[in-house]
Scaffold this motif. Structure first.
Motif, PDB file in Angstrom:
ATOM      1  N   TYR A   4       4.605 -27.184 -45.445  1.00  0.00           N
ATOM      2  CA  TYR A   4       5.231 -26.213 -46.352  1.00  0.00           C
ATOM      3  C   TYR A   4       4.406 -24.926 -46.406  1.00  0.00           C
ATOM      4  O   TYR A   4       4.945 -23.821 -46.264  1.00  0.00           O
ATOM      5  N   ASP A  53       8.298 -18.253 -42.681  1.00  0.00           N
ATOM      6  CA  ASP A  53       9.401 -19.032 -42.134  1.00  0.00           C
ATOM      7  C   ASP A  53      10.101 -19.798 -43.266  1.00  0.00           C
ATOM      8  O   ASP A  53       9.774 -20.957 -43.544  1.00  0.00           O
ATOM      9  N   VAL A  54      11.054 -19.129 -43.903  1.00  0.00           N
ATOM     10  CA  VAL A  54      11.745 -19.724 -45.049  1.00  0.00           C
ATOM     11  C   VAL A  54      12.502 -20.981 -44.634  1.00  0.00           C
ATOM     12  O   VAL A  54      12.508 -21.978 -45.361  1.00  0.00           O
ATOM     13  N   ALA A  55      13.123 -20.982 -43.472  1.00  0.00           N
ATOM     14  CA  ALA A  55      13.881 -22.160 -43.018  1.00  0.00           C
ATOM     15  C   ALA A  55      12.972 -23.381 -42.907  1.00  0.00           C
ATOM     16  O   ALA A  55      13.365 -24.489 -43.307  1.00  0.00           O
ATOM     17  N   LEU A 108      12.196 -24.622 -46.380  1.00  0.00           N
ATOM     18  CA  LEU A 108      13.343 -25.345 -46.919  1.00  0.00           C
ATOM     19  C   LEU A 108      13.451 -26.748 -46.329  1.00  0.00           C
ATOM     20  O   LEU A 108      13.873 -27.676 -47.018  1.00  0.00           O
ATOM     21  N   LYS A 158      18.060 -25.788 -53.143  1.00  0.00           N
ATOM     22  CA  LYS A 158      17.532 -25.026 -52.013  1.00  0.00           C
ATOM     23  C   LYS A 158      18.039 -23.589 -51.977  1.00  0.00           C
ATOM     24  O   LYS A 158      17.312 -22.691 -51.560  1.00  0.00           O
ATOM     25  N   GLU A 159      19.274 -23.354 -52.378  1.00  0.00           N
ATOM     26  CA  GLU A 159      19.795 -21.983 -52.327  1.00  0.00           C
ATOM     27  C   GLU A 159      19.060 -21.068 -53.294  1.00  0.00           C
ATOM     28  O   GLU A 159      18.748 -19.918 -52.966  1.00  0.00           O
ATOM     29  N   ARG A 171      15.756 -20.384 -51.672  1.00  0.00           N
ATOM     30  CA  ARG A 171      15.906 -19.413 -50.587  1.00  0.00           C
ATOM     31  C   ARG A 171      15.988 -17.987 -51.156  1.00  0.00           C
ATOM     32  O   ARG A 171      15.325 -17.083 -50.661  1.00  0.00           O
ATOM     33  N   CYS A 224      12.595 -16.824 -52.256  1.00  0.00           N
ATOM     34  CA  CYS A 224      11.740 -16.489 -51.111  1.00  0.00           C
ATOM     35  C   CYS A 224      12.128 -15.144 -50.504  1.00  0.00           C
ATOM     36  O   CYS A 224      11.251 -14.344 -50.140  1.00  0.00           O
ATOM     37  N   GLU A 225      13.409 -14.875 -50.384  1.00  0.00           N
ATOM     38  CA  GLU A 225      13.857 -13.591 -49.836  1.00  0.00           C
ATOM     39  C   GLU A 225      13.394 -12.440 -50.713  1.00  0.00           C
ATOM     40  O   GLU A 225      12.938 -11.408 -50.219  1.00  0.00           O
ATOM     41  N   ASN A 271       9.564 -12.081 -50.243  1.00  0.00           N
ATOM     42  CA  ASN A 271       9.226 -11.497 -48.948  1.00  0.00           C
ATOM     43  C   ASN A 271       9.513 -10.002 -48.899  1.00  0.00           C
ATOM     44  O   ASN A 271       8.866  -9.260 -48.162  1.00  0.00           O
TER      45      ASN A 271
END
Length: 132
Positions: free
Chosen positions: A10, A18-20, A23, A43-44, A47, A50-51, A54
């Motif tokens: 992680y 690397d968010v994917a 996740l 998870k959404e 995500r 994280c976006e 970043n």
């Protein structure tokens, strides 16, 4: 995969941006407890967080120490956040490319080898002082 290996994967993904891959370490119903914020579920929501992060910050975690307990159902990590403040985040000081370095920690619950809860703590007052 052990709890330690999952947590390390992680954080390695975090350092790569690397968010994917981050996740992939999480359960679908992950509970994400952010410092000074609301709990985000799923998870959404993770995500989207994280976006946002970043876009506003570039961070690398160093001096990582991971601890495992309860037969791999719990873990914790202590580390240093080395960052650059890229874009002003709502309610925070104006971003001008300031750098910061601060100690932080995360706590994890794991279910079936996936992270089902992540809680991260750092000293927001220290961060604010460093970027002001």
């Amino acid at each position: 995969m052990s709890a330690t290996a999952t947590v390390q994967a992680y954080f390695e993904a975090f350092n790569r941006g690397d968010v994917a891959a981050m996740l992939a370490c999480l359960s679908d119903d992950v509970a994400h407890h952010v410092n000074e914020g609301q709990v985000r579920h799923g998870k959404e929501a993770f995500r989207a967080f994280c976006e946002h992060m970043n876009r506003c910050y570039r961070e690398e975690l160093t001096d990582m120490v991971v601890f495992e307990a309860e037969a791999g159902r719990r873990a914790a990590a202590e580390f240093i956040v080395n960052g650059t403040y890229l874009e002003t985040d709502e309610g925070l000081p104006v971003a001008k490319g300031q750098t910061y370095r601060l100690p932080a920690g995360s706590f994890f619950s794991l279910t079936d080898g996936k992270i089902s809860r992540v809680v991260t703590y750092y000293n927001l007052a220290d961060w604010t002082r460093q970027v002001s």
